[in-house]
Write a protein that holds these residues in place. Structure first.
Motif, mmCIF file in Angstrom:
data_model
loop_
_atom_site.group_PDB
_atom_site.id
_atom_site.type_symbol
_atom_site.label_atom_id
_atom_site.label_comp_id
_atom_site.label_asym_id
_atom_site.label_seq_id
_atom_site.Cartn_x
_atom_site.Cartn_y
_atom_site.Cartn_z
ATOM 1 N N HIS A 116 0.834 -1.204 0.000
ATOM 2 C CA HIS A 116 0.000 0.000 0.000
ATOM 3 C C HIS A 116 0.868 1.253 0.000
ATOM 4 O O HIS A 116 0.580 2.239 -0.697
ATOM 5 N N TRP A 117 1.936 1.227 0.746
ATOM 6 C CA TRP A 117 2.855 2.362 0.817
ATOM 7 C C TRP A 117 3.531 2.598 -0.542
ATOM 8 O O TRP A 117 3.583 3.724 -1.044
ATOM 9 N N VAL A 118 4.045 1.536 -1.134
ATOM 10 C CA VAL A 118 4.755 1.667 -2.409
ATOM 11 C C VAL A 118 3.812 2.114 -3.522
ATOM 12 O O VAL A 118 4.159 2.962 -4.360
ATOM 13 N N ASN A 119 2.611 1.573 -3.547
ATOM 14 C CA ASN A 119 1.661 1.907 -4.609
ATOM 15 C C ASN A 119 1.117 3.325 -4.473
ATOM 16 O O ASN A 119 0.573 3.879 -5.435
ATOM 17 N N ASN B 253 21.388 -13.902 -0.952
ATOM 18 C CA ASN B 253 20.159 -13.861 -1.739
ATOM 19 C C ASN B 253 19.179 -12.870 -1.121
ATOM 20 O O ASN B 253 19.018 -12.817 0.107
ATOM 21 N N VAL B 254 18.527 -12.115 -1.987
ATOM 22 C CA VAL B 254 17.546 -11.114 -1.575
ATOM 23 C C VAL B 254 16.314 -11.295 -2.448
ATOM 24 O O VAL B 254 16.430 -11.457 -3.674
ATOM 25 N N GLU B 255 15.142 -11.257 -1.825
ATOM 26 C CA GLU B 255 13.895 -11.350 -2.592
ATOM 27 C C GLU B 255 13.207 -9.996 -2.586
ATOM 28 O O GLU B 255 13.160 -9.309 -1.550
ATOM 29 N N VAL B 256 12.654 -9.643 -3.749
ATOM 30 C CA VAL B 256 12.008 -8.349 -3.906
ATOM 31 C C VAL B 256 10.701 -8.544 -4.663
ATOM 32 O O VAL B 256 10.626 -9.343 -5.602
ATOM 33 N N LEU B 257 9.672 -7.827 -4.234
ATOM 34 C CA LEU B 257 8.386 -7.776 -4.928
ATOM 35 C C LEU B 257 8.298 -6.437 -5.638
ATOM 36 O O LEU B 257 8.342 -5.382 -4.993
ATOM 37 N N SER B 258 8.176 -6.478 -6.962
ATOM 38 C CA SER B 258 8.191 -5.261 -7.770
ATOM 39 C C SER B 258 6.870 -5.125 -8.519
ATOM 40 O O SER B 258 6.324 -6.111 -9.029
ATOM 41 N N GLY C 280 14.067 -0.050 -2.573
ATOM 42 C CA GLY C 280 12.850 -0.612 -2.014
ATOM 43 C C GLY C 280 12.767 -0.475 -0.510
ATOM 44 O O GLY C 280 13.748 -0.146 0.180
ATOM 45 N N LEU C 281 11.569 -0.733 -0.018
ATOM 46 C CA LEU C 281 11.304 -0.731 1.416
ATOM 47 C C LEU C 281 11.650 -2.098 1.991
ATOM 48 O O LEU C 281 11.184 -3.128 1.488
ATOM 49 N N PHE C 282 12.459 -2.084 3.041
ATOM 50 C CA PHE C 282 12.768 -3.354 3.696
ATOM 51 C C PHE C 282 11.599 -3.728 4.599
ATOM 52 O O PHE C 282 11.181 -2.949 5.470
ATOM 53 N N CYS C 283 11.085 -4.940 4.396
ATOM 54 C CA CYS C 283 9.918 -5.394 5.147
ATOM 55 C C CYS C 283 10.326 -6.272 6.330
ATOM 56 O O CYS C 283 10.067 -5.933 7.486
ATOM 57 N N LYS C 284 10.969 -7.386 6.043
ATOM 58 C CA LYS C 284 11.320 -8.332 7.103
ATOM 59 C C LYS C 284 12.252 -9.387 6.532
ATOM 60 O O LYS C 284 12.547 -9.398 5.327
ATOM 61 N N SER D 92 14.224 -24.541 6.083
ATOM 62 C CA SER D 92 13.886 -23.188 5.660
ATOM 63 C C SER D 92 15.151 -22.350 5.574
ATOM 64 O O SER D 92 16.169 -22.659 6.201
ATOM 65 N N LYS D 93 15.035 -21.278 4.792
ATOM 66 C CA LYS D 93 16.162 -20.384 4.587
ATOM 67 C C LYS D 93 15.705 -18.958 4.842
ATOM 68 O O LYS D 93 14.627 -18.549 4.394
ATOM 69 N N SER D 94 16.506 -18.199 5.553
ATOM 70 C CA SER D 94 16.159 -16.823 5.906
ATOM 71 C C SER D 94 16.601 -15.887 4.787
ATOM 72 O O SER D 94 17.795 -15.847 4.439
ATOM 73 N N ILE D 95 15.650 -15.140 4.236
ATOM 74 C CA ILE D 95 15.924 -14.253 3.104
ATOM 75 C C ILE D 95 15.302 -12.893 3.388
ATOM 76 O O ILE D 95 14.125 -12.809 3.778
ATOM 77 N N PRO D 96 16.038 -11.797 3.205
ATOM 78 C CA PRO D 96 15.442 -10.460 3.353
ATOM 79 C C PRO D 96 14.418 -10.193 2.253
ATOM 80 O O PRO D 96 14.620 -10.558 1.092
ATOM 81 N N LEU D 97 13.338 -9.543 2.634
ATOM 82 C CA LEU D 97 12.247 -9.254 1.705
ATOM 83 C C LEU D 97 12.116 -7.746 1.544
ATOM 84 O O LEU D 97 11.970 -7.018 2.536
ATOM 85 N N PHE D 98 12.160 -7.291 0.263
ATOM 86 C CA PHE D 98 11.999 -5.880 -0.071
ATOM 87 C C PHE D 98 10.770 -5.716 -0.966
ATOM 88 O O PHE D 98 10.347 -6.660 -1.643
ATOM 89 N N LEU D 99 10.255 -4.495 -0.979
ATOM 90 C CA LEU D 99 9.151 -4.144 -1.873
ATOM 91 C C LEU D 99 9.527 -2.865 -2.602
ATOM 92 O O LEU D 99 9.924 -1.865 -1.964
ATOM 93 N N THR D 100 9.420 -2.898 -3.924
ATOM 94 C CA THR D 100 9.820 -1.761 -4.743
ATOM 95 C C THR D 100 8.789 -1.512 -5.830
ATOM 96 O O THR D 100 7.899 -2.342 -6.067
#
Length: 472
Positions: A98-101, A174-179, A195-199, A210-218
């Motif tokens: 919501h913030w990014v959009n 590794n970094v995951e991003v939602l664009s 992007g905004l760092f989420c968690k 499981s593997k810990s990966i930083p999640l960004f939103l851009t």
């Protein structure tokens, strides 16, 4: 009772036959679109050798995301409650979407300029210090695919489709991003984003770990700013004259014409009125058409992505689309595209493109045969649709109906005139034959007339008057 001659019956049969043919022609003209013919698909298409460099990427197009139904209001309390190592789609993900959009393009550009670059190792140690902050990250794309968000109704962001991308940074993290959007970048390409760092979320693996990966939103994935961009194209006629046929696919002439097609606007190509691409002309006279724009229409047989080994060439193209097109004469053309803006169905769609002819290169089929195919390089292509009869403009439809009516009337008039002339000619022939038969029999009749004795009966063909006798 009036008897009909065999000629009249034969003429009527001819009229009926020609009228039937005209009726069928008229029906065919109505059903067939006379403006744009459709090329035919060959019965045995060539199956290409697909290179194993990289799989074809997904389409750049996604269903459009709507604007947020409600204005965004920052919630500091929610940001402090965010916990790491939680599932992927949670409330905080929709909050940051919501913030990014809600950001305008101007605010996003300013944020992209002022955002700091952070080490991923430092981010994983202290994620709470960087949460809900804009950070700049760059790396190599490992995975890029479209993703549909699970929530449809209770989604305040208005975002339902995103690009889910996995990047590998220079640190090996590794970094995951939602664009929401992306430029012309594909797997194995370098990219960067702000992007905004989420968690840090837990990505489940196949071995129940499981593997810990930083999640960004851009908002948009961008190509790296340090990569060399395309420079101004300069025509080199000596280089074009020195190009040889039957050379490998990736050669200096490929990058040269890619640079040409990227530097030339589409309107300039259309204004040059490029001729239709003819297979035999390109094969026999390649020097005449090399470096010139051509117009190609045909059925698309296949299309796949191809990663180029572009090392330092100023064209700036790293990923292209290779395909095979067959025209209505069942001749094959190899095409190279720098963009793909539509979804195509190989074997069904008829496509149209404007490109530059490069060379005739040796193409190896799956059967082991080597054939020469013209290579045409274009920026993009589009589907070639025939205009349905019911969707024709009123003036074209009226002209078509009037023209067919006049043509049919003229043909009927000419056939009727021809039939009448045939009747007159046959009547004259019958009259002439009758006269000839009479002239042949005339001496015999005259001789027979002289040999018979003259009598009232034979001469006048009347019985003589007998006297009236009365008997008592």
């Amino acid at each position: 009772m009036k008897s009909t001659s065999p000629l009249t019956t034969q003429t009527e049969k001819k009229k009926l036959f020609f009228m039937t043919i005209l009726f069928l022609i008229l029906i065919g003209l109505i059903l067939w679109n006379p403006f744009l013919p459709t090329p035919r698909t060959p019965s045995s298409p060539i199956i290409p050798q697909h290179p194993t460099k990289s799989p074809p990427p997904k389409s750049i197009l996604l269903p459009p995301n709507s604007k947020p139904p409600t204005p965004f209001v920052r919630n500091i309390t929610l940001e402090k409650r965010i916990r790491d190592y939680t599932p992927f789609e949670s409330n905080e993900v929709y909050y940051f979407l919501h913030w990014v959009n809600s950001l305008s393009p101007e605010m996003w550009q300013e944020t992209h300029k002022t955002a700091p670059t952070i080490s991923i190792s430092q981010l994983q140690k202290t994620p709470h210090l960087y949460r809900a902050k804009f950070l700049k990250v760059s790396g190599k794309i490992q995975l890029l695919k479209p993703h549909k968000m699970a929530r449809e109704k209770n989604n305040p962001s208005g975002v339902h489709f995103v690009w889910r991308c996995m990047l590998r940074t220079k640190e090996g993290k590794n970094v995951e991003v939602l664009s929401l959007e992306r430029e012309k970048i594909y797997p194995q390409n370098q990219a960067e984003f702000t992007g905004l760092f989420c968690k840090i979320y837990s990505l489940p693996l196949q071995n129940q770990q499981s593997k810990s990966i930083p999640l960004f939103l851009t908002r948009k994935l961008l190509p790296p700013s340090h990569l060399p961009t395309s420079t101004k194209f300069q025509r080199n006629l000596k280089f074009e004259q020195a190009i040889q046929d039957n050379t490998p696919f990736e050669s200096p002439d490929l990058y040269y014409f890619l640079h040409l097609i990227e530097s030339t606007p589409h309107t300039a190509i259309l204004q040059s009125s490029p001729p239709r691409a003819r297979f035999y002309q390109l094969r026999r006279y390649p020097e005449k058409y090399r470096g010139k724009f051509v117009h190609l229409i045909g059925t698309l047989l296949y299309l796949y992505g191809y990663l180029l080994d572009n090392q330092g060439h100023p064209c700036g193209v790293q990923y292209v689309w290779r395909g095979l097109v067959v025209d209505k004469h069942r001749k094959f053309f190899e095409i190279v595209l720098t963009e793909k803006k539509q979804t195509f169905h190989p074997g069904k769609d008829v496509v149209e493109l404007y490109g530059v002819f490069s060379k005739n290169y040796a193409f190896e089929t799956t059967q082991g045969k080597v054939i020469q195919l013209p290579l045409i390089i274009a920026k993009n292509m589009k589907k070639y649709h025939n205009i349905p009869f019911e969707k024709l403009p009123f003036n074209q439809l009226a002209y078509l109906i009037v023209g067919v009516g006049i043509f049919t009337t003229l043909i009927i008039f000419l056939l009727n005139l021809w039939a009448k002339r045939q009747d007159k000619a046959f009547d004259a022939m019958r009259h002439k034959a009758r006269i000839q038969r009479y002239q042949k029999r005339k001496p015999y009749l005259h001789k027979q007339f002289q040999s018979t004795p003259k009598s009232p009966i034979s001469h006048t063909n009347k019985k003589p008057h007998s006297p009236l006798t009365i008997k008592f």
